[in-house]
Design an enzyme around this catalytic site. Structure first.
Site, mmCIF file in Angstrom:
data_model
loop_
_atom_site.group_PDB
_atom_site.id
_atom_site.type_symbol
_atom_site.label_atom_id
_atom_site.label_comp_id
_atom_site.label_asym_id
_atom_site.label_seq_id
_atom_site.Cartn_x
_atom_site.Cartn_y
_atom_site.Cartn_z
ATOM 1 N N GLN A 60 53.473 24.934 25.181
ATOM 2 C CA GLN A 60 52.068 25.283 25.277
ATOM 3 C C GLN A 60 51.416 24.808 24.272
ATOM 4 O OE1 GLN A 60 51.391 29.225 23.853
ATOM 5 N NE2 GLN A 60 49.510 29.480 24.628
ATOM 6 N N SER B 6 56.006 25.752 20.278
ATOM 7 C CA SER B 6 57.438 26.239 20.477
ATOM 8 C C SER B 6 58.261 25.340 21.689
ATOM 9 C CB SER B 6 57.217 27.756 21.011
ATOM 10 O OG SER B 6 56.750 28.647 20.035
ATOM 11 N N GLU C 23 50.167 35.528 28.435
ATOM 12 C CA GLU C 23 51.149 35.491 27.241
ATOM 13 C C GLU C 23 51.334 36.846 26.620
ATOM 14 O OE1 GLU C 23 49.844 32.706 24.197
ATOM 15 O OE2 GLU C 23 51.795 32.594 23.132
HETATM 16 C C1 LIG Z 1 56.786 31.740 15.800
HETATM 17 C C2 LIG Z 1 55.228 31.045 16.377
HETATM 18 C C3 LIG Z 1 55.308 30.388 17.708
HETATM 19 C C4 LIG Z 1 54.122 30.009 18.155
HETATM 20 N N1 LIG Z 1 54.233 29.210 19.382
HETATM 21 C C5 LIG Z 1 53.140 28.624 19.776
HETATM 22 C C6 LIG Z 1 53.010 27.866 20.795
HETATM 23 O O1 LIG Z 1 54.233 27.537 21.706
HETATM 24 N N2 LIG Z 1 51.921 27.219 21.467
HETATM 25 C C7 LIG Z 1 50.586 27.294 20.682
HETATM 26 O O2 LIG Z 1 49.791 26.908 21.057
HETATM 27 N N3 LIG Z 1 50.757 27.959 19.668
HETATM 28 C C8 LIG Z 1 51.973 28.759 19.011
HETATM 29 N N4 LIG Z 1 51.813 29.389 17.865
HETATM 30 C C9 LIG Z 1 50.648 29.607 17.038
HETATM 31 C C10 LIG Z 1 50.011 31.088 17.003
HETATM 32 O O3 LIG Z 1 49.070 31.101 18.426
HETATM 33 C C11 LIG Z 1 49.054 31.162 16.083
HETATM 34 O O4 LIG Z 1 49.844 31.101 14.594
HETATM 35 C C12 LIG Z 1 47.966 32.240 16.152
HETATM 36 O O5 LIG Z 1 47.162 32.278 17.019
HETATM 37 C C13 LIG Z 1 47.386 32.488 14.629
HETATM 38 O O6 LIG Z 1 46.700 31.129 14.192
HETATM 39 P P1 LIG Z 1 46.763 30.808 12.744
HETATM 40 O O7 LIG Z 1 48.389 30.572 12.580
HETATM 41 O O8 LIG Z 1 46.155 29.562 12.633
HETATM 42 O O9 LIG Z 1 46.584 31.908 11.834
HETATM 43 P P2 LIG Z 1 44.959 32.115 11.304
HETATM 44 O O10 LIG Z 1 43.940 31.909 12.446
HETATM 45 O O11 LIG Z 1 44.723 31.122 10.112
HETATM 46 O O12 LIG Z 1 44.931 33.432 10.629
HETATM 47 C C14 LIG Z 1 45.254 33.917 9.517
HETATM 48 C C15 LIG Z 1 45.416 35.262 9.121
HETATM 49 O O13 LIG Z 1 44.238 35.623 9.216
HETATM 50 C C16 LIG Z 1 43.921 36.652 10.325
HETATM 51 N N5 LIG Z 1 42.839 36.542 10.709
HETATM 52 C C17 LIG Z 1 42.159 35.333 11.553
HETATM 53 N N6 LIG Z 1 41.014 35.677 12.076
HETATM 54 C C18 LIG Z 1 40.814 36.868 11.882
HETATM 55 C C19 LIG Z 1 39.791 37.758 12.412
HETATM 56 N N7 LIG Z 1 38.516 37.360 13.215
HETATM 57 N N8 LIG Z 1 39.620 38.942 12.110
HETATM 58 C C20 LIG Z 1 40.549 39.620 11.367
HETATM 59 N N9 LIG Z 1 41.736 38.722 10.823
HETATM 60 C C21 LIG Z 1 41.719 37.544 11.261
HETATM 61 C C22 LIG Z 1 45.026 36.581 11.084
HETATM 62 O O14 LIG Z 1 45.432 37.792 11.665
HETATM 63 C C23 LIG Z 1 46.253 36.207 10.394
HETATM 64 O O15 LIG Z 1 46.637 37.204 9.408
HETATM 65 C C24 LIG Z 1 52.883 30.032 17.346
HETATM 66 C C25 LIG Z 1 52.961 30.744 16.067
HETATM 67 C C26 LIG Z 1 54.195 31.067 15.718
HETATM 68 C C27 LIG Z 1 54.137 31.930 14.435
#
Ligand SMILES: Cc1cc2nc3c(=O)[nH]c(=O)nc-3n(C[C@H](O)[C@H](O)[C@H](O)COP(=O)(O)OP(=O)(O)OC[C@H]3O[C@@H](n4cnc5c(N)ncnc54)[C@H](O)[C@@H]3O)c2cc1C
Lengths: 393, 366
Positions: free
Chosen positions: A126, A161, A244
């Protein structure tokens, strides 16, 4: 209301159990932890075996190679499967996310992939998240530009992933920067062997490089590999993201309340009232998830959309995961501080962020529950209607 | 009543903050993780700065200070996740000095040439006050120790290890020399979550009378000091992780604003911050009580500090890790070390639950 198996379900359960006894490995028998590559290969092999024996795609429509059975049968099989080692977890993106999306939005040619996924031949990843677009996925900036019959894609994805093992990817890219962020996105199928794709593994606390940075440089995607129309990517992606959430919630985690109780027993901790209380709490959490699952399945089998319980499943499962692995850490005593990839509890504990962040974080789930479940107004956002290219960044 | 640090204590805190801040860089920490779990250069520097001699008596070349000062340094170690066996060495040294056992080792503690370990963790329910190692008298006050000890911090690096054991229904501490290979003493290095150096100890060995602390109260004293010092490390771990998270959520933008503008984010960070303040208060209270007014109250207060630093710090590092999102899930980014340390220390000498059980026993049977 009748929660017991129907005669058909009971017969199916017995048949599944007998087959699994013959073909699968009971949990706890294998001792060494395979490396990630082996693990992925085993998932493919197991999927092929399931398919050969008619256990794959149980509730999928027959036109896509499924058996067209009611959802309850897939649940029965999953319940029986839980006692065995084999897992198709590495195929979650393929089977749990891409296949449902292509069933709903794909062209007949695109849908031909579904049968290959069902046989374990194709593994998908993805390509959604970007360094600047996580929770706010719709701000993604990977660019796709039309060049005759192809789209030329440039940009960077992250946390992808299993990209290093994938044959294909589902990709979100911006096809029109002049439109507001949600409307200028299109959804593509990308061949992961394209020479313009560079994959750099990222190591996690578990010690594994489960996810990757993925760089796309002049990747050429034939126009027929767009899923949905130009600018319809966001609505197609919603199908993927909803799938998902339910895939993660229904995932085969490699542990269960049963294995937690076995751990307590093996360590002679079952007489401790505090431990018993924690085991009982884990049981209570698991019961909620199980019975909510019944409600969801009932709704879908009657052709209704499931209600708020479906929204809560992923969050509930994440919380159950964290609390149960914390209990396991208690049970392990001094062993809890050992770092050992073959220790399933330690691994599950360190891997909790995959469940709490992946597929939309806990807080994002709560926002969705508030909006869709409770009908709360959306959080005000300044970027509504603003062309993507004019957004501050 | 005055909870402020004395001028002298403030100097120590500042010195430690500066020293670890300058020297325990991410590159150095990483190198130690990939090596044997200790940064020897850093160890030499803290010896040179006098930090290893702080809590040794003046008669042993130390500064004659106590547990509060030791905790001030431990806190900075947590804050910088510095790979040095400081708490292990200095807490054991306090016990040796107090009981006049192994005092020949103390100058080496002060100059950094001697590392000490205490084998407190137990298999099973991990109750350090119920040692599984059995001691039997082998003449002239000497004892024979038989048994195993899991997860002993700094064991592979140590010159000697304090081993709690049961002798005739009471507890003793026996100092086992590790400076030369001895038949009957087996050390297996372990890989730990925090990458701290640890070992598994198997014993079937004689310990001379001169190396036995035959005092049933000594083990509990060692345990309480150890959990106070570990709690101070946890305080630093919590502070470091919250500081990193606060910076991250202030800088990273999603939905056109910094993450910190979402109340779910700022309130979780605020809860973590308050946990740290709870830990700070209880840890320094406990350290002062243990040092100045040992007894039941000091014991209860130390267990309360251990509870907060297990339960609380685990919540703090979980929050900090979670608020980093995917950025923190990749170990090139340093925040995960706080998570791994916090999680390891939260279970190392008993979990929050076990501290509560122990404290509950004390409160209910008073
Ligand atoms: C192990 C793992 C596997 C993954 N695999 C994939 C994959 O295969 N493909 C893919 O495309 N993505 C993948 N992801 C990405 C995943 O979808 C994102 O990590 C997730 O959507 C969060 O985005 P971010 O990491 O940028 O965190 P951020 O958006 O920067 O968030 C950081 C913190 O702020 C909080 N936050 C953000 N916005 C808000 C809001 N509006 N209100 C309250 N709190 C908020 C979040 O909850 C979090 O605690 C993976 C992530 C992990 C950890």
């Amino acid at each position: 209301m009748d929660i017991s198996d129907t005669p058909e379900e009971a017969a199916f359960r017995a048949e599944a159990r007998a087959w699994l006894d013959e073909h699968a490995t009971p949990r706890g028998q294998s001792t060494e932890e395979p490396d990630l590559g082996d693990h992925v290969q085993r998932a493919r092999d197991w999927q092929r075996t399931l398919h050969e024996h008619g256990w794959a795609g149980l509730s999928w429509p027959e036109e896509f190679g499924g058996r067209g059975l009611p959802g309850a049968f897939a649940t029965v099989f999953a319940e029986e499967m839980a006692g065995f080692e084999e897992t198709t977890g590495s195929l979650t993106v393929s089977l749990g996310m891409v296949a449902p999306t292509l069933m709903a939005h794909g062209t007949p040619e695109q849908q031909e992939h579904i049968a290959k996924m069902l046989r374990g031949e194709e593994l998908w990843c993805q390509l959604f998240s970007e360094p600047g677009a996580g929770s706010d996925l719709a701000t993604l900036g990977t660019r796709a530009e039309r060049d005759g019959d192809v789209w030329v894609v440039n940009g960077q994805k992250v946390w992808t992933s299993l990209a290093q093992f994938a044959d294909y990817g589902i990709l979100l890219a911006r096809t029109d920067p002049d439109l507001p962020k949600h409307t200028g996105i299109s959804y593509f199928i990308v061949d992961m062997n394209d020479p313009g794709i560079e994959i750099r593994p990222l190591v996690q606390m578990t010690g594994q490089a489960h996810f990757n940075e993925t760089f796309l440089t002049d990747v050429r995607i034939p126009a027929e590999n767009m899923v949905g129309g130009v600018g319809e990517g966001w609505s197609v992606a919603r199908t993927t993201l909803t799938s998902e959430r339910s895939s993660i919630a229904g995932g085969n985690s490699g542990w269960s309340v049963e294995t937690l109780i076995e751990e307590a027993r093996a360590r002679g901790r079952c007489d401790d009232p505090v431990v018993r209380q924690q085991l009982a709490a884990a049981h209570c959490r698991a019961e909620v998830l199980k019975v909510m699952g019944y409600r969801i399945r009932t709704a879908t089998s009657q052709g209704r959309f499931p209600g708020p319980e479906a929204l809560a499943m992923k969050l509930g499962y994440a919380r159950h995961w964290v609390a149960s692995t914390e209990t396991a850490m208690e049970l392990l005593g001094a062993d809890a501080t050992m770092y050992d990839q073959s220790e399933p509890w330690q691994y599950a504990f360190l891997n909790q962020f995959a469940i709490r962040l992946g597929g939309g974080t806990d807080e994002v789930q709560q926002n969705i529950i508030g909006e869709l479940g409770l009908g709360l107004p959306r959080e005000p956002s300044a970027d509504r209607g603003v062309p993507w290219k004019d957004l501050p960044r | 009543m005055n909870f402020d640090l004395s001028e002298e204590q403030q100097v120590i805190a500042d010195l430690a903050a500066q020293l670890f801040g300058d020297l325990a860089t991410t590159e150095r920490v990483k190198a130690a993780e990939q090596g044997d779990g200790i940064d020897r250069e850093l160890w030499a520097s803290i010896a040179e700065a006098g930090l290893l001699a702080l809590s040794l008596p003046e008669s042993a070349g130390g500064s004659g200070m106590g547990l509060v000062e030791l905790c001030l340094v431990a806190q900075q170690i947590g804050r910088t996740v510095a790979p040095v066996p400081f708490t292990s060495t200095t807490v054991a040294a306090m016990t040796l000095a107090e009981h006049g056992v192994g005092t020949d080792l103390l100058p080496g503690v002060a100059d950094g040439s001697v590392i000490l370990a205490s084998a407190l963790a137990e298999t099973g329910a991990n109750d350090p006050l119920a040692p599984s190692v059995i001691a039997t008298r082998s003449g002239d006050g000497a004892v024979r120790l038989v048994g195993e000890k899991p997860a002993v911090p700094a064991l592979p690096l140590a010159t000697a290890v304090l081993v709690p054991a049961m002798l005739d229904g009471a507890t003793i501490l026996a100092l086992v020399d590790l400076s030369t290979a001895t038949a009957g003493v087996e050390i297996t290095p372990l890989k730990t979550t925090s990458r701290e150096s640890q070992g598994h100890l198997t014993l079937d060995v004689d310990v001379p009378a001169s190396h036995v602390i035959d005092d049933d109260a000594a083990l509990e004293q060692l345990f309480l000091r150890s959990i106070a010092a570990l709690s101070a490390v946890q305080l630093g771990v919590g502070e470091g992780s919250v500081a990193m998270a606060a910076e991250h959520v202030s800088n990273r933008q999603q939905f056109g604003r910094p993450l910190s503008a979402f109340q779910a984010v700022s309130q979780r960070a605020a809860d973590a911050y308050i946990f740290n303040e709870a830990i700070r208060s209880t840890v320094y209270n406990a350290a002062w009580q243990l040092e100045n007014e040992p007894g039941d109250k000091a014991r209860a207060d130390t267990l309360a500090a251990a509870y907060w630093s297990s339960e609380g710090t685990e919540k703090v590092v979980l929050a900090a890790q979670h608020l980093h999102g995917g950025v923190g899930a990749d170990i090139e980014y340093p925040v995960h070390r706080y998570f791994q340390w916090g999680m390891q220390n939260a279970t190392a000498l008993g979990t929050a639950t076990s501290h509560l059980v122990r404290l509950g026993d004390q409160l209910a049977t008073r």
